[in-house]
Design a protein around this motif. Structure first.
Motif, PDB file in Angstrom:
ATOM      1  N   LYS A  49      26.103  -7.804  22.446  1.00 47.47           N
ATOM      2  CA  LYS A  49      24.825  -8.453  22.163  1.00 47.47           C
ATOM      3  C   LYS A  49      23.789  -8.142  23.242  1.00 47.47           C
ATOM      4  CE  LYS A  49      22.705 -12.955  21.254  1.00 47.47           C
ATOM      5  NZ  LYS A  49      22.920 -14.417  21.140  1.00 47.47           N
ATOM      6  N   SER A  50      24.180  -8.228  24.507  1.00 44.20           N
ATOM      7  CA  SER A  50      23.236  -7.991  25.598  1.00 44.20           C
ATOM      8  C   SER A  50      22.737  -6.547  25.584  1.00 44.20           C
ATOM      9  CB  SER A  50      23.880  -8.317  26.939  1.00 44.20           C
ATOM     10  OG  SER A  50      25.032  -7.516  27.135  1.00 44.20           O
ATOM     11  N   HIS A  51      23.646  -5.593  25.301  1.00 44.75           N
ATOM     12  CA  HIS A  51      23.248  -4.190  25.292  1.00 44.75           C
ATOM     13  C   HIS A  51      22.384  -3.880  24.065  1.00 44.75           C
ATOM     14  CE1 HIS A  51      23.569  -0.367  27.244  1.00 44.75           C
ATOM     15  NE2 HIS A  51      23.858   0.241  26.104  1.00 44.75           N
ATOM     16  N   PHE A  52      22.690  -4.515  22.954  1.00 44.11           N
ATOM     17  CA  PHE A  52      21.878  -4.366  21.732  1.00 44.11           C
ATOM     18  C   PHE A  52      20.450  -4.835  21.998  1.00 44.11           C
ATOM     19  CE2 PHE A  52      20.079  -6.070  17.818  1.00 44.11           C
ATOM     20  CZ  PHE A  52      20.324  -5.061  16.902  1.00 44.11           C
ATOM     21  N   PHE A  53      20.315  -6.032  22.612  1.00 50.19           N
ATOM     22  CA  PHE A  53      18.993  -6.561  22.923  1.00 50.19           C
ATOM     23  C   PHE A  53      18.241  -5.633  23.863  1.00 50.19           C
ATOM     24  CE2 PHE A  53      18.515 -11.209  21.690  1.00 50.19           C
ATOM     25  CZ  PHE A  53      19.429 -11.116  20.647  1.00 50.19           C
ATOM     26  N   LEU A  54      18.950  -5.093  24.870  1.00 51.45           N
ATOM     27  CA  LEU A  54      18.311  -4.203  25.832  1.00 51.45           C
ATOM     28  C   LEU A  54      17.791  -2.940  25.156  1.00 51.45           C
ATOM     29  CD1 LEU A  54      17.641  -3.391  28.756  1.00 51.45           C
ATOM     30  CD2 LEU A  54      19.953  -2.418  28.912  1.00 51.45           C
ATOM     31  N   LEU A  55      18.614  -2.324  24.310  1.00 48.85           N
ATOM     32  CA  LEU A  55      18.208  -1.093  23.642  1.00 48.85           C
ATOM     33  C   LEU A  55      17.043  -1.331  22.676  1.00 48.85           C
ATOM     34  CD1 LEU A  55      21.711   0.484  22.894  1.00 48.85           C
ATOM     35  CD2 LEU A  55      20.083   1.159  24.675  1.00 48.85           C
ATOM     36  N   VAL A  56      17.094  -2.436  21.928  1.00 46.29           N
ATOM     37  CA  VAL A  56      16.043  -2.730  20.954  1.00 46.29           C
ATOM     38  C   VAL A  56      14.712  -3.011  21.652  1.00 46.29           C
ATOM     39  CG1 VAL A  56      15.257  -4.391  19.217  1.00 46.29           C
ATOM     40  CG2 VAL A  56      17.587  -3.515  19.136  1.00 46.29           C
ATOM     41  N   ARG A  57      14.750  -3.850  22.687  1.00 49.53           N
ATOM     42  CA  ARG A  57      13.507  -4.196  23.385  1.00 49.53           C
ATOM     43  C   ARG A  57      12.903  -2.991  24.088  1.00 49.53           C
ATOM     44  NH1 ARG A  57      15.834  -9.983  25.559  1.00 49.53           N
ATOM     45  NH2 ARG A  57      15.221 -11.220  23.715  1.00 49.53           N
ATOM     46  N   ILE A  60      22.613  13.227  36.542  1.00 49.17           N
ATOM     47  CA  ILE A  60      23.458  12.824  37.679  1.00 49.17           C
ATOM     48  C   ILE A  60      24.297  11.604  37.306  1.00 49.17           C
ATOM     49  CG2 ILE A  60      23.405  11.881  40.022  1.00 49.17           C
ATOM     50  CD1 ILE A  60      20.986  13.630  40.563  1.00 49.17           C
ATOM     51  N   LYS A  61      23.639  10.643  36.618  1.00 42.79           N
ATOM     52  CA  LYS A  61      24.378   9.455  36.197  1.00 42.79           C
ATOM     53  C   LYS A  61      25.485   9.823  35.211  1.00 42.79           C
ATOM     54  CE  LYS A  61      23.848   5.013  33.856  1.00 42.79           C
ATOM     55  NZ  LYS A  61      22.918   4.076  33.197  1.00 42.79           N
ATOM     56  N   GLU A  62      25.188  10.707  34.255  1.00 42.60           N
ATOM     57  CA  GLU A  62      26.214  11.128  33.295  1.00 42.60           C
ATOM     58  C   GLU A  62      27.359  11.845  33.988  1.00 42.60           C
ATOM     59  OE1 GLU A  62      24.144  13.519  30.499  1.00 42.60           O
ATOM     60  OE2 GLU A  62      22.976  11.864  29.653  1.00 42.60           O
ATOM     61  N   THR A  63      27.064  12.586  35.054  1.00 44.91           N
ATOM     62  CA  THR A  63      28.120  13.286  35.804  1.00 44.91           C
ATOM     63  C   THR A  63      29.011  12.298  36.550  1.00 44.91           C
ATOM     64  OG1 THR A  63      26.656  15.182  36.081  1.00 44.91           O
ATOM     65  CG2 THR A  63      28.567  15.053  37.552  1.00 44.91           C
ATOM     66  N   LEU A  64      28.397  11.267  37.158  1.00 47.09           N
ATOM     67  CA  LEU A  64      29.169  10.302  37.946  1.00 47.09           C
ATOM     68  C   LEU A  64      29.934   9.317  37.066  1.00 47.09           C
ATOM     69  CD1 LEU A  64      26.554   9.478  40.752  1.00 47.09           C
ATOM     70  CD2 LEU A  64      28.529  11.019  40.884  1.00 47.09           C
ATOM     71  N   TYR A  65      29.417   9.029  35.873  1.00 39.23           N
ATOM     72  CA  TYR A  65      30.050   8.032  34.994  1.00 39.23           C
ATOM     73  C   TYR A  65      30.278   8.615  33.603  1.00 39.23           C
ATOM     74  CZ  TYR A  65      28.715   4.712  38.626  1.00 39.23           C
ATOM     75  OH  TYR A  65      28.574   4.048  39.825  1.00 39.23           O
ATOM     76  N   PRO A  66      31.096   9.602  33.469  1.00 41.60           N
ATOM     77  CA  PRO A  66      31.342  10.204  32.141  1.00 41.60           C
ATOM     78  C   PRO A  66      32.046   9.251  31.190  1.00 41.60           C
ATOM     79  CG  PRO A  66      32.865  11.075  33.760  1.00 41.60           C
ATOM     80  CD  PRO A  66      31.883  10.262  34.534  1.00 41.60           C
ATOM     81  N   ASP A  67      32.840   8.335  31.714  1.00 42.48           N
ATOM     82  CA  ASP A  67      33.554   7.387  30.857  1.00 42.48           C
ATOM     83  C   ASP A  67      32.599   6.439  30.140  1.00 42.48           C
ATOM     84  OD1 ASP A  67      32.894   6.526  33.375  1.00 42.48           O
ATOM     85  OD2 ASP A  67      34.541   5.096  33.532  1.00 42.48           O
ATOM     86  N   ILE A  68      31.530   6.027  30.857  1.00 44.04           N
ATOM     87  CA  ILE A  68      30.550   5.135  30.224  1.00 44.04           C
ATOM     88  C   ILE A  68      29.792   5.872  29.138  1.00 44.04           C
ATOM     89  CG2 ILE A  68      28.449   3.814  30.627  1.00 44.04           C
ATOM     90  CD1 ILE A  68      29.467   3.157  33.394  1.00 44.04           C
ATOM     91  N   ILE A  69      29.403   7.104  29.417  1.00 45.01           N
ATOM     92  CA  ILE A  69      28.671   7.899  28.424  1.00 45.01           C
ATOM     93  C   ILE A  69      29.549   8.136  27.202  1.00 45.01           C
ATOM     94  CG2 ILE A  69      27.484  10.056  28.013  1.00 45.01           C
ATOM     95  CD1 ILE A  69      26.142   8.150  30.024  1.00 45.01           C
ATOM     96  N   GLU A  70      30.855   8.398  27.455  1.00 44.78           N
ATOM     97  CA  GLU A  70      31.770   8.631  26.333  1.00 44.78           C
ATOM     98  C   GLU A  70      31.960   7.367  25.517  1.00 44.78           C
ATOM     99  OE1 GLU A  70      36.382  10.093  25.587  1.00 44.78           O
ATOM    100  OE2 GLU A  70      35.508  10.140  27.621  1.00 44.78           O
ATOM    101  N   SER A  71      32.002   6.215  26.220  1.00 45.80           N
ATOM    102  CA  SER A  71      32.155   4.940  25.519  1.00 45.80           C
ATOM    103  C   SER A  71      30.946   4.640  24.640  1.00 45.80           C
ATOM    104  CB  SER A  71      32.361   3.814  26.530  1.00 45.80           C
ATOM    105  OG  SER A  71      32.399   2.560  25.887  1.00 45.80           O
ATOM    106  N   GLU A  72      29.749   4.911  25.169  1.00 50.39           N
ATOM    107  CA  GLU A  72      28.527   4.670  24.390  1.00 50.39           C
ATOM    108  C   GLU A  72      28.425   5.618  23.200  1.00 50.39           C
ATOM    109  OE1 GLU A  72      25.113   4.783  26.835  1.00 50.39           O
ATOM    110  OE2 GLU A  72      25.527   2.859  27.819  1.00 50.39           O
TER     111      GLU A  72
END
Length: 514
Positions: free
Chosen positions: A114-122, A61-73
């Motif tokens: 940096k913040s997203h890197f820390f979030l994914l690693v932790r 559902i999140k990927e459907t509502l925010y395809p631009d974010i998923i594409e960016s990631e």
């Protein structure tokens, strides 16, 4: 961003109650007004209604509502979690900040922030730190450890430290603690012994770490020192070691130490002053008993109640006598004189064990010698240097006969002959200080040999004459043969009417008396 499940909730409540305002809808879903409005607009844009949302997962559902974010990631360079995990676990490990700098330096345009890197690693690391929930059978295992925080007592303005032994039962989580002078093998054993006395029984297993005082070699099945092996045999239990560098194997001990440290030891450092180890232990026992009577955080019961209900009856009974600490254990080859040396003193073993390997154990003030799993000798430890403790039953027949050549033995023999013989033997031993003198013993042995060929009365009379004239034992036969020629009438012996004097009749008339 909202949690994934919130998107489904907003779509569902809006479909069920379309008449509600956006603010009422936001309040109903515990979300902000702007977030609620954004979700509803995106659902209308991408034609995501209630029936279609039921066919999707929350993440979809999140990927459907925010395809631009998923594409960016998707355009971002993936993080090598395996490599980062290895780097963080090394002895000289790097920090996450250093790892991010190295990651970004490769290509800043494709790197996560940096913040997203820390979030994914932790998040990835947390998934690696999994804990297996242990189900403990009542009476099966107790976990033990020493706390890092110490206790202190003061004597004459001098402070002495105490280490704190902690035990925790597996099923009921009942705690025990004892302050000891250190963390030696004897301290560990004292802690375990007092712990079982406190619980009123023995568990099947004792879980330990790889302390040097307990383990001679750490591995999957650790090699225990001799005292632990004897302790396990005495109490009818087994020891289970944890993996090297894996404290989670005895997590209950770690939690028990943490609990006692926070609730008892740290307050004691600032609030209490002890004058003796006994005072420190009394305080410790009161604190532990209070903890055992407190309710669990998520259970409506206490450690003591749980112990009484499920665990107490499952413990094995205590042995009749307490364990005795083994201060020394070694294998020794018995020399030809069948005496072994311990702290500059010699102790005998049976003569048949000469040149054999025996096991020597020292318990309290006793030395115990075993051969072929059988105790062959027990001695009380003596302090005289270069001394010798010999049991008569250990001697060989020849040596036993030789050992009987003592002042007491010869006086006993002399007493069976007569009082003059006794006095003569006593006189011989007054010339030496050693009651076991070999030289005097040989002289007495000569007297015994001569006495066997002579009447007791005549031999006793001869000893009287030899004593008064200080004749040595080597001349006793001469005294006996010349007794009838002695001029001193006072030395004449009468036994009834018979005179023991050798005259012409004795020599067949071939010699004249002078």
């Amino acid at each position: 961003m909202l949690p994934n499940y919130k998107y489904r909730e907003i779509i569902r409540t809006h479909a069920i109650a379309p008449e509600l305002s956006l603010r009422a809808l936001a309040k109903l879903n515990n979300c902000s007004y702007s977030a609620t409005r954004r979700v509803i607009k995106r659902a209308e844009k991408y034609k995501l209604d209630l029936p279609s949302s039921h066919l999707l997962k929350d993440s979809e559902i999140k990927e459907t509502l925010y395809p631009d974010i998923i594409e960016s990631e998707a355009r971002k360079r993936p993080i090598d979690i395996e490599n980062i995990y290895r780097e963080l676990c090394q002895k000289k490990r790097k920090t996450i900040t250093v790892l991010y700098i190295q990651y970004r330096a490769i290509d800043p345009s494709t790197a996560y922030s940096k913040s997203h890197f820390f979030l994914l690693v932790r998040t990835a690391l947390k998934k690696r730190k999994l804990a297996m929930r242990q189900q403990h059978i009542a009476g099966d295992v107790v976990y033990i450890d020493y706390a890092g925080t110490k206790m202190f007592y003061e004597v004459d303005d001098v402070f002495y430290e105490l280490k704190v032994f902690v035990g925790c039962l597996g099923a009921s989580k009942k705690l025990f603690a004892l302050a000891t002078p250190g963390e030696t093998t004897q301290d560990w054993l004292e802690g375990m012994q007092k712990m079982f006395e406190y619980f009123g029984g023995v568990t099947k297993v004792i879980s330990i770490d790889n302390a040097k005082a307990l383990v001679t070699k750490a591995k999957l099945l650790p090699l225990l020192n001799q005292n632990l092996e004897r302790f396990a045999e005495h109490y009818g239990c087994i020891f289970d070691g944890c993996r090297v560098g894996s404290p989670q194997d005895k997590s209950l001990a770690e939690l028990g130490v943490k609990f006692i440290t926070q609730r008892i030891l740290r307050p004691a450092k600032s609030d209490c002053k002890f004058k003796s180890p006994e005072e420190a232990n009394e305080y410790l026992q009161r604190g532990v008993e209070a903890l055992n009577n407190e309710n669990f955080q998520r259970l409506n019961t206490t450690r003591n109640q749980l112990f009484e209900d499920i665990e107490k009856r499952e413990l094995s009974p205590l042995p009749e006598r307490a364990y005795e600490y083994l201060s020394q254990f070694q294998k020794v080859k018995v020399p030809s004189d069948y005496h072994i040396l311990h702290k500059q003193h010699y102790y005998s073993v049976p003569h048949t064990l000469a040149n054999e390997q025996v096991i020597v154990r020292v318990i309290n003030n006793t030395i115990i010698i075993s051969f072929d799993h059988e105790i062959v000798a027990v001695h009380q430890i003596k302090r005289d240097i270069n001394g010798c403790t010999t049991l008569t039953e250990h001697l060989s027949p020849e040596h036993r006969a030789e050992s009987l050549k003592t002042r007491e033995e010869y006086l006993s023999w002399a007493n069976s002959i007569g009082q003059s013989t006794v006095k003569y033997v006593q006189w011989l031993y007054t010339r030496v200080e050693n009651p076991n003198s070999r030289a005097v013993g040989k002289q007495c042995q000569h007297l015994v040999k001569v006495s066997r060929k002579t009447d007791n009365a005549l031999f006793d009379f001869s000893c009287r004459y030899a004593l008064e004239h200080e004749h040595p034992p080597s001349e006793i036969s001469l005294v006996i043969s010349s007794i009838d020629s002695l001029e001193d009438d006072s030395m004449t012996l009468n036994v009834g009417e018979q005179r023991y004097l050798r005259g012409s009749e004795y020599y067949g008339g071939r010699h004249d008396r002078h």
